[in-house]
Design a protein around this motif. Structure first.
Motif, mmCIF file in Angstrom:
data_model
loop_
_atom_site.group_PDB
_atom_site.id
_atom_site.type_symbol
_atom_site.label_atom_id
_atom_site.label_comp_id
_atom_site.label_asym_id
_atom_site.label_seq_id
_atom_site.Cartn_x
_atom_site.Cartn_y
_atom_site.Cartn_z
ATOM 1 N N LEU A 26 -34.724 -85.406 -74.420
ATOM 2 C CA LEU A 26 -35.223 -84.930 -75.313
ATOM 3 C C LEU A 26 -34.474 -83.527 -74.997
ATOM 4 N N GLU A 51 -37.082 -81.045 -65.163
ATOM 5 C CA GLU A 51 -37.709 -82.485 -65.981
ATOM 6 C C GLU A 51 -38.068 -83.306 -65.090
ATOM 7 N N GLU A 70 -32.068 -81.539 -65.019
ATOM 8 C CA GLU A 70 -30.655 -82.024 -65.891
ATOM 9 C C GLU A 70 -30.035 -80.238 -66.150
ATOM 10 N N ILE A 86 -27.530 -78.533 -67.996
ATOM 11 C CA ILE A 86 -26.920 -78.574 -69.522
ATOM 12 C C ILE A 86 -25.467 -77.356 -69.345
ATOM 13 N N ALA A 132 -37.044 -79.573 -71.398
ATOM 14 C CA ALA A 132 -37.609 -78.464 -70.206
ATOM 15 C C ALA A 132 -38.984 -78.314 -70.340
HETATM 16 MG MG MG Z 1 -32.789 -81.178 -71.038
#
Ligand code: MG
Ligand code: OOG
Length: 263
Positions: free
Chosen positions: A64, A110, A141, A143, A235
């Motif tokens: 998400l 996360e 995560e 990104i 996040a």
């Molecule tokens: Mg994320």
């Protein structure tokens, strides 16, 4: 219709090659300003299919994004987004992440959910999500938006599989029955210096609420989550940029730490 489909193919190729060649590109909506959210998810589907084929990867879950009010406000939207996690994105905590495969990466703390049963529907609640969850774990995560300077619209970021590239999950998995998943404090540091603090409450009040939202969105498109899927719930703080030589550690109350070093 054919025109739209041709555009989709072109956009899929454009985004796929940007990731493959580790190259930032101008955002898709500069050339296709009329693209809708629905079309962006169709493009995402095509991009994911291409990724799976070319990398010989498997789908292992969902992520998400834009689940905190702060991040939504920054983007001028009031909706979260979802993308998919592939097996080649999963990094091991004890092996450094290779920065040569990344454009301008950022790390996000996360909470990862592992599902103990399938979950599909259009009226799924946070309670349903918690019931279907076998365990939760600390995660980082990475990104790496394919777009120049990480600047994009909602449609752009959805098409780009929500900036997904890598993720690391810590080794301590605990049952959601033994911890208040909606109220987990977190400190994230880089090279020993605290960079961000946050709480799982920032994720739409409770990460399970965010996941319920995603399940209902997927349900409306005839899709769902499967037993064994990993879900990154979004996040808990701002993302932090990193580079080769850095080490990032996120410490979650009751869940312990997850770390990532970069070569
Ligand atoms: Mg994320
Ligand atoms: C979009 C992806 C955001 C999250 O956890 O909020 C995301 C981006 O900021 O590039 O993964």
């Amino acid at each position: 219709m054919t025109q739209v489909k041709n555009n989709h193919k072109e956009i899929i190729d454009y985004l796929y090659c940007a990731e493959r060649d580790v190259r930032e590109v101008t955002k898709v909506t500069d050339d296709y300003p009329a693209l809708t959210v629905q079309e962006a998810y169709e493009i995402q589907d095509g991009l994911l299919e291409r990724r799976l084929q070319e990398k010989g990867a498997k789908t292992i879950g969902v992520k998400l994004g834009l689940t905190s009010k702060a991040k939504q406000k920054m983007m001028g939207v009031d909706e979260a987004i979802y993308g998919y996690l592939h097996s080649d994105m999963l990094e091991l905590e004890w092996e450094p992440v290779d920065s040569s495969e990344l454009i301008h990466p950022k790390a996000e703390p996360e909470i990862a959910f592992m599902l103990g049963e399938d979950l599909q529907g259009v009226n799924v609640t946070a309670e349903d999500v918690l019931r279907a969850t076998k365990c939760v774990a600390p995660a980082l995560e990475v990104i790496d938006s394919r777009y120049k300077d990480f600047r994009f619209t909602l449609v752009d970021v959805i098409a780009d599989n929500c900036s997904s590239i890598k993720f690391v999950v810590g080794s301590k998995w605990v049952s959601p029955e033994t911890i208040d998943v909606g109220n987990i404090g977190m400190v994230m540091s880089k090279n020993g210096k605290v960079e961000q603090t946050g709480s799982s409450a920032a994720v739409l009040g409770h990460p399970a609420t965010a996941i319920a939202w995603a399940v209902n969105e997927l349900g409306a498109r005839g899709k769902g989550l499967k037993k064994g899927d990993i879900v990154l719930s979004g996040a808990m703080s701002e993302a932090i940029a990193f580079e080769a030589g850095d080490t990032i550690v996120a410490d979650f109350d009751g869940l312990g730490t997850v770390s990532m070093s970069i070569k």
